[in-house]
Scaffold this motif. Structure first.
Motif, PDB file in Angstrom:
ATOM      1  N   GLY B 268       0.778  -1.173  -0.161  1.00  0.00           N
ATOM      2  CA  GLY B 268       0.069  -0.071   0.024  1.00  0.00           C
ATOM      3  C   GLY B 268       0.816   1.182   0.031  1.00  0.00           C
ATOM      4  O   GLY B 268       1.031   1.788  -0.998  1.00  0.00           O
ATOM      5  N   ASP B 269       1.477   1.372   1.115  1.00  0.00           N
ATOM      6  CA  ASP B 269       2.328   2.772   1.077  1.00  0.00           C
ATOM      7  C   ASP B 269       3.187   2.877   0.191  1.00  0.00           C
ATOM      8  O   ASP B 269       3.496   3.855  -0.261  1.00  0.00           O
ATOM      9  N   ASN B 270       4.117   1.871   0.171  1.00  0.00           N
ATOM     10  CA  ASN B 270       5.188   2.059  -0.537  1.00  0.00           C
ATOM     11  C   ASN B 270       5.285   1.558  -1.992  1.00  0.00           C
ATOM     12  O   ASN B 270       5.934   1.585  -2.825  1.00  0.00           O
ATOM     13  N   GLY B 271       3.949   1.057  -2.292  1.00  0.00           N
ATOM     14  CA  GLY B 271       3.676   0.719  -3.521  1.00  0.00           C
ATOM     15  C   GLY B 271       4.522  -0.289  -4.504  1.00  0.00           C
ATOM     16  O   GLY B 271       4.870  -0.255  -5.433  1.00  0.00           O
ATOM     17  N   ILE B 272       4.788  -1.246  -3.705  1.00  0.00           N
ATOM     18  CA  ILE B 272       5.637  -2.283  -4.068  1.00  0.00           C
ATOM     19  C   ILE B 272       4.838  -3.493  -4.802  1.00  0.00           C
ATOM     20  O   ILE B 272       3.771  -3.823  -4.275  1.00  0.00           O
ATOM     21  N   ASP B 273       5.144  -3.677  -6.094  1.00  0.00           N
ATOM     22  CA  ASP B 273       4.343  -4.526  -6.889  1.00  0.00           C
ATOM     23  C   ASP B 273       4.207  -5.869  -6.192  1.00  0.00           C
ATOM     24  O   ASP B 273       4.876  -6.500  -5.723  1.00  0.00           O
ATOM     25  N   CYS B 274       2.785  -6.468  -6.242  1.00  0.00           N
ATOM     26  CA  CYS B 274       2.660  -7.782  -5.728  1.00  0.00           C
ATOM     27  C   CYS B 274       3.887  -8.732  -6.265  1.00  0.00           C
ATOM     28  O   CYS B 274       4.202  -9.734  -5.363  1.00  0.00           O
ATOM     29  N   LYS B 275       3.938  -8.754  -7.528  1.00  0.00           N
ATOM     30  CA  LYS B 275       4.789  -9.887  -8.201  1.00  0.00           C
ATOM     31  C   LYS B 275       6.349  -9.699  -7.854  1.00  0.00           C
ATOM     32  O   LYS B 275       7.239 -10.273  -8.100  1.00  0.00           O
ATOM     33  N   TYR B 276       6.520  -8.403  -7.074  1.00  0.00           N
ATOM     34  CA  TYR B 276       8.013  -8.341  -6.805  1.00  0.00           C
ATOM     35  C   TYR B 276       8.315  -9.434  -5.713  1.00  0.00           C
ATOM     36  O   TYR B 276       9.468 -10.146  -5.891  1.00  0.00           O
ATOM     37  N   CYS B 277       7.518  -9.765  -4.949  1.00  0.00           N
ATOM     38  CA  CYS B 277       7.982 -10.678  -3.833  1.00  0.00           C
ATOM     39  C   CYS B 277       7.254 -12.065  -4.411  1.00  0.00           C
ATOM     40  O   CYS B 277       7.796 -13.104  -4.079  1.00  0.00           O
ATOM     41  N   HIS B 278       5.956 -12.156  -4.782  1.00  0.00           N
ATOM     42  CA  HIS B 278       5.301 -13.146  -5.141  1.00  0.00           C
ATOM     43  C   HIS B 278       5.636 -13.466  -6.751  1.00  0.00           C
ATOM     44  O   HIS B 278       4.796 -13.543  -7.637  1.00  0.00           O
ATOM     45  N   SER B 279       6.865 -13.553  -6.956  1.00  0.00           N
ATOM     46  CA  SER B 279       7.580 -13.721  -8.316  1.00  0.00           C
ATOM     47  C   SER B 279       6.980 -14.872  -8.884  1.00  0.00           C
ATOM     48  O   SER B 279       6.817 -14.953 -10.299  1.00  0.00           O
ATOM     49  N   SER B 280       6.542 -15.894  -8.332  1.00  0.00           N
ATOM     50  CA  SER B 280       6.369 -17.262  -9.129  1.00  0.00           C
ATOM     51  C   SER B 280       4.758 -17.046  -9.473  1.00  0.00           C
ATOM     52  O   SER B 280       4.457 -17.789 -10.376  1.00  0.00           O
ATOM     53  N   ALA B 281       3.892 -16.082  -9.220  1.00  0.00           N
ATOM     54  CA  ALA B 281       2.872 -15.934  -9.622  1.00  0.00           C
ATOM     55  C   ALA B 281       2.630 -16.013 -11.057  1.00  0.00           C
ATOM     56  O   ALA B 281       1.888 -16.192 -11.797  1.00  0.00           O
ATOM     57  N   ARG B 282       3.832 -15.191 -11.761  1.00  0.00           N
ATOM     58  CA  ARG B 282       3.882 -14.982 -12.934  1.00  0.00           C
ATOM     59  C   ARG B 282       4.070 -16.143 -13.982  1.00  0.00           C
ATOM     60  O   ARG B 282       3.815 -16.584 -14.977  1.00  0.00           O
TER      61      ARG B 282
END
Lengths: 185, 445
Positions: B268-282
């Motif tokens: 939310g606040d820092n706007g880090i993309d979900c896929k940055y951490c959950h990269s295997s979702a790609r």
């Protein structure tokens, strides 16, 4: 008085029923053996593995399918060697800036900025400082040094080898070079 | 004071006095400036602008150096005076080091080699573009004294607001409870006095008036009994059905995780993309729980949260403690800035869990379908503690497959099948269901 007792009993039952709803616990399941896998699921615990976790890193000296060996070491000399000699194996038709941008914005843009000027959202919010711009003369990055840095990380930056695969790393590298060229204009 | 209004003369003398005063203050100011300057020269920063230095430091140095803490490179507060006192090195040496440390090491400079080896041969980036003035500014910034800690002042304030936020609701509830209690007491008292009046006046309360007659007549009326029995059965069946249907559904499940990772702060606040951490979702069936090295990508540099991150609910100390838990799991020694090798896995608790008999693939939905994470997971970026937003039942899946149109535009893979199917169904937009999204074998096999 009897009515009062009945009402309190009813309230007590209702309270005890509703208070059983605890969101911190998972719900009951009909046939748990149909819900839970017999085989190992990702990330589960198992005594069969070191440290009790199924998620293990590859055995040393092995390469997983679809991966290849990166022989340049994670040292200062390795960095210089990559900077001088390592070239992008993707030819101009294989380089896809749309995908490169997509990946760059997810993994790099948050610190390096979507323009590559070192002003990502985390830098603007002063969470992480000192991110250099790609056109920094002292660093003079090349495609080889970019790839080496993505692969191993450098100083405070971590390795991104597990988040993006080899082909994606080269797509990002190509896109970073494009950003660098745009900054130097 | 009065005199100044009396005549022009007096007035002018008054003004004269003021001028003298002004001169005096300016003299004091000058003196102060001299004193300040002499002090600042003793801090080796006679000609730099610390404000400019700060921005230069943040853009060029802060990636590897902090003022008071060892990072990739050494802490830099008062670096110039320290070097001068301990090693007899002057600003010229520092400038040479900053502009080209590798050259200085090669030239065989003793201290340059010593510091290079002390930091395991990590080479400092050369900054040939920094001018003399830039370096003066930088050193002026590093020569500043450490600001007095503001945290202890901020904490009681934060605690105060926390108390204030917590108290009123409790107070209001307590007051309400008290009020209701008093009302109930008053009613009982009124009833008692009325009864006493009735007794005193000799009014006999007959048995039928008290109770019983209604119940007796109800029992005697068999039709009414039958209707109530049916109604009772139906309502209990309704509730029993409701209870059994929710078994196995974990909507709202919100377990306490071993580390309170706040999606609100990160996504939310820092706007880090979900896929940055959950990269295997790609690329995979699983969205993936990030391994701690991904946390350490940022938390190597961020060892504590900013005071502004603390909320009424959770203090800065609380969040700092959570980061320390991460360091323990990753085996990161923050003081020494290196990994100890003693790691221990974090036992995250899985929230969204599909039964083993159903197949679900994240990459198919996220990359091919282009579905936003929030469509199924709810407003994750606002959640301090994640809960399961959607029921994850088959009906819920099917419903979405019926309603969602497939993005077939500009997708060569779909062109032909899209033409055929849209002709067959006589529509121009195909839903997932019309493409076979309701086939049993899609998810159960």
């Amino acid at each position: 008085m009897k009515g009062l007792i009945k009402i309190t009993a009813l309230v007590a039952i209702l309270v005890s029923v509703t208070s059983c709803q605890d969101n911190a616990r998972p719900n009951y399941q009909y046939f748990p053996n149909m819900y839970e896998s017999v085989g190992y699921e990702a990330y589960i615990e198992s005594d069969a593995f070191e440290g009790g976790v199924v998620a293990q890193i590859p055995v040393e000296g092995t390469i997983a399918r679809g991966h290849s060996l990166f022989e340049i070491p994670n040292t200062l000399e390795g960095y210089e060697e990559a900077k001088a000699n390592l070239k992008n194996p993707l030819d101009s038709t294989a380089v896809d800036f749309v995908r490169g941008k997509e990946l760059y914005d997810i993994y790099c843009g948050i610190c390096h900025g979507t323009k590559g000027n070192g002003k990502g959202k985390l830098v603007e919010r002063e969470k992480i400082l000192g991110i250099p711009s790609y056109d920094d003369a002292g660093r003079a990055i090349t495609e080889g040094s970019i790839y080496h840095t993505i692969y191993y990380g450098k100083n405070a930056m971590g390795s991104y080898a597990n988040q993006v695969n080899e082909e994606e790393r080269w797509q990002i590298t190509a896109y970073v070079l494009k950003l660098k060229a745009d900054l130097e204009k | 004071m009065k005199e100044s209004y009396q005549s022009l003369d007096d007035n002018s003398t008054f003004n004269m006095k003021q001028v003298i005063y002004r001169k005096l203050t300016s003299k004091i100011l000058n003196l102060g400036l001299i004193v300040l300057l002499t002090f600042s020269t003793s801090l080796y920063a006679q000609d730099g602008d610390p404000a400019k230095g700060k921005s230069l430091f943040n853009t060029n140095c802060a990636a590897c150096h902090k003022l008071d803490k060892k990072m990739t490179g050494p802490a830099l507060r008062k670096v110039e005076s320290r070097l001068a006192d301990d090693h007899g090195l002057d600003r010229e040496w520092l400038a040479a080091w900053i502009r080209n440390s590798a050259g200085l090491i090669k030239s065989g400079d003793a201290y340059a080699n010593q510091i290079f080896n002390e930091y395991n041969g990590t080479a400092m980036t050369a900054f040939p573009t920094l001018s003399d003035q830039d370096i003066n500014d930088l050193l002026a910034y590093t020569a500043q004294d450490k600001p007095a800690p503001v945290v202890p002042v901020a904490v009681p304030g934060g605690g105060g607001t926390q108390g204030e936020a917590g108290l009123p609701t409790k107070l209001v509830l307590g007051a309400l409870a008290l009020l209701f209690g008093l009302l109930a007491l008053a009613l009982i008292l009124v009833r008692q006095t009325l009864n006493r009046f009735a007794e005193a006046k000799g009014v006999e309360l007959t048995e039928s008036q008290k109770n019983g007659s209604l119940w007796k007549s109800f029992v005697q009326n068999q039709f009414l009994v039958l209707v109530t029995a049916i109604l009772l059965l139906l309502t209990s069946a309704y509730f029993a059905y409701g209870y059994f249907m929710q078994i196995g559904i974990d909507q709202g499940y919100q377990p306490v995780q071993p580390i309170q990772f706040s999606h609100r702060i990160h996504a939310g606040d820092n706007g880090i993309d979900c896929k940055y951490c959950h990269s295997s979702a790609r690329v995979s069936k699983h969205s993936g729980i990030p391994s701690v090295n991904i946390c350490m990508n940022c938390h190597k540099s961020i060892s504590e949260v900013a005071p502004a991150t603390a909320t009424a609910e959770h203090s800065k100390e609380f969040y700092d403690g959570e980061i320390q838990k991460l360091y323990a799991a990753a085996g990161w020694d923050d003081a020494e800035q290196k990994y100890t090798g003693e790691t221990k896995p974090i036992k995250w608790i899985k929230i969204h869990n599909l039964p083993d008999f159903v197949y679900f693939n994240h990459s198919q939905h996220v990359m091919v379908g282009g579905i936003q994470c929030q469509t199924c997971h709810g407003p994750i970026e606002e959640m301090e503690i994640v809960h399961q937003e959607s029921p994850l039942t088959m009906g819920w899946c099917i419903n979405c497959h019926r309603e969602t149109n497939v993005k077939v535009e500009d997708n060569a893979y779909y062109t032909k099948i899209h033409e055929q199917l849209s002709k067959k169904y006589g529509v121009d937009k195909l839903t997932v269901a019309q493409q076979g999204g309701l086939e049993c074998g899609k998810c159960h096999y």
